[in-house]
Design an enzyme around this catalytic site. Sequence first.
Site, short mmCIF file in Angstrom:
data_model
loop_
_atom_site.label_atom_id
_atom_site.label_comp_id
_atom_site.label_asym_id
_atom_site.label_seq_id
_atom_site.Cartn_x
_atom_site.Cartn_y
_atom_site.Cartn_z
N LYS A 112 2.93 4.55 -1.24
CA LYS A 112 2.82 5.53 -2.31
C LYS A 112 4.01 6.47 -2.20
O LYS A 112 3.91 7.56 -1.63
CB LYS A 112 1.53 6.35 -2.22
CG LYS A 112 0.24 5.54 -2.24
CD LYS A 112 -0.39 5.52 -0.87
CE LYS A 112 -1.70 4.75 -0.89
NZ LYS A 112 -2.27 4.59 0.47
N ASP A 117 16.44 10.25 -8.32
CA ASP A 117 17.90 10.40 -8.35
C ASP A 117 18.57 10.02 -7.03
O ASP A 117 19.66 10.50 -6.71
CB ASP A 117 18.28 11.84 -8.72
CG ASP A 117 17.91 12.20 -10.15
OD1 ASP A 117 17.74 11.27 -10.96
OD2 ASP A 117 17.76 13.40 -10.44
N HIS A 157 0.81 -1.22 0.00
CA HIS A 157 0.00 0.00 0.00
C HIS A 157 0.84 1.27 0.00
O HIS A 157 0.32 2.37 0.19
CB HIS A 157 -0.93 -0.01 1.22
CG HIS A 157 -2.22 0.69 1.00
ND1 HIS A 157 -2.61 1.79 1.73
CD2 HIS A 157 -3.23 0.45 0.13
CE1 HIS A 157 -3.80 2.19 1.32
NE2 HIS A 157 -4.19 1.41 0.36
#
Length: 212
Positions: free
Chosen positions: A151, A156, A149
């Site tokens: 996000k 870089d 779950h």
Amino acid sequence: MSMLWSVRVGLGVVALSLSVEVFVWLYHRLRPARTLNEVLFFPSEVSCVENLFKASSPHSCHCPLPHRVETSFSRLLCHLLSASSSLDLCIFAFSNLDLSRAVLALHSRGVTIRVLADQDYSVITGSQIGVLRKAGICVRGHVGSVHMHHKFAVVDGRLLITGSLNWTLTAVQNNVENIIITHEPDLVLPFIKEFQRLWVQSEPDWCHFLSN
């Protein structure tokens, strides 16, 4: 005596001026670089983001949306598109076409991209995970009895993008959500480690069927 005093005063002023200039020079040379810390809130105002993908004049796009308006979503896209070497993306729901377009644009520029996705949610209608896979982007599916779950994205290896926002149109335009964007090493490093931990545990061959 008066002339000598004037000379001394003049030399003192020059010395003071030089000291200030040296101090300012040293300050700008030695001070630490400003750390980026930014918070974005959603839902975001709807605007045209075409200018972020190509160098176009303000009048080249004739869609009815407001043009060249800075919004939470346009800021998110700008940070994402700032990638020059790598992007590690760990995302539960990914169906937003503009965010998919941004990832594909980075891929076309030679940016190394790794995407870690939830197996179940990656195959629902509208998911962009299969699109990324077909474009040649390295995708792995999280293996486990629970949903992946997360996000977050690491740009870089030094810029963290994380928060409650799923990469869906509904989340961007309708939900009350948040994103934090930071260069803070103490925050970035744990997410790099978490991505690598999940990447090693995930199934490298799971995504092949997405190309069919």
